[in-house]
Design a protein around this motif. Sequence first.
Motif, PDB file in Angstrom:
ATOM      1  N   PRO A 156       0.787  -1.237   0.000  1.00  0.00           N
ATOM      2  CA  PRO A 156       0.000   0.000   0.000  1.00  0.00           C
ATOM      3  C   PRO A 156       0.821   1.289   0.000  1.00  0.00           C
ATOM      4  O   PRO A 156       0.350   2.318  -0.495  1.00  0.00           O
ATOM      5  CB  PRO A 156      -0.847  -0.111   1.268  1.00  0.00           C
ATOM      6  CG  PRO A 156      -0.128  -1.077   2.142  1.00  0.00           C
ATOM      7  CD  PRO A 156       0.585  -2.024   1.215  1.00  0.00           C
ATOM      8  N   THR A 157       2.048   1.263   0.531  1.00  0.00           N
ATOM      9  CA  THR A 157       2.821   2.507   0.629  1.00  0.00           C
ATOM     10  C   THR A 157       4.237   2.410   0.077  1.00  0.00           C
ATOM     11  O   THR A 157       4.859   3.434  -0.181  1.00  0.00           O
ATOM     12  CB  THR A 157       2.920   2.974   2.100  1.00  0.00           C
ATOM     13  OG1 THR A 157       3.555   1.948   2.872  1.00  0.00           O
ATOM     14  CG2 THR A 157       1.539   3.275   2.674  1.00  0.00           C
ATOM     15  N   LYS A 158       4.753   1.219  -0.088  1.00  0.00           N
ATOM     16  CA  LYS A 158       6.122   1.038  -0.578  1.00  0.00           C
ATOM     17  C   LYS A 158       6.097   0.546  -2.025  1.00  0.00           C
ATOM     18  O   LYS A 158       5.131  -0.079  -2.447  1.00  0.00           O
ATOM     19  CB  LYS A 158       6.858   0.003   0.283  1.00  0.00           C
ATOM     20  CG  LYS A 158       7.012   0.406   1.730  1.00  0.00           C
ATOM     21  CD  LYS A 158       7.712  -0.695   2.509  1.00  0.00           C
ATOM     22  CE  LYS A 158       7.874  -0.318   3.966  1.00  0.00           C
ATOM     23  NZ  LYS A 158       8.573  -1.370   4.720  1.00  0.00           N
TER      24      LYS A 158
END
Length: 189
Positions: A156-158
């Motif tokens: 989701p973020t990396k």
Amino acid sequence: MKELKILVVNNYGQFCHLIHRAVRDLDMDTKIIPNTTPIEDILAEEPDGLILSGGPEMDRAGLCFDYVREIDLPILGICLGHQAIALAYGGHVHSGKKGGYAEVEVEVLEEDDILRGLGPKATVWASHADEVAILPEGFIHLARSDICEIEAMRHPTKPIYGVQWHPEVSHTEKGEELLTNFLEICEKY
């Protein structure tokens, strides 16, 4: 695109050298490394990204779980590499409904940076002896097929991505595009 350095982590899969060649053919500096390479040795190489190859069994995935949790670089997991990413972040893997290599039609659910230009459907070469059964919490489901619900995913973020299929083989439509998309992600990171 500038020349990037991409390390291909060898998980003892039969297509590891094809990944290396496919990346090299895109005019990138690439090197195959054992999946037992210490993280500090990987970082000393100053890579722009990692590709986790496929392989025969998770017991031989070496330090891949540590790589995906601890290395702050774009990472693409292919086949077993995809499954290792899922397991490292709390997902589940089980035996596939249809083992062995086969042509599979993949439906792109969310194009995202990694699958840009591949959808809405693509014919790919995949092995489903094992597959991701449950996404890790928060991961984005990017693609599916009739024989494997989770064909592609992303953190989701990396900049961590996984695909069940093999973009490095000639049987995969738009495999080069997927690898180019990954290289563009690496360049922007």
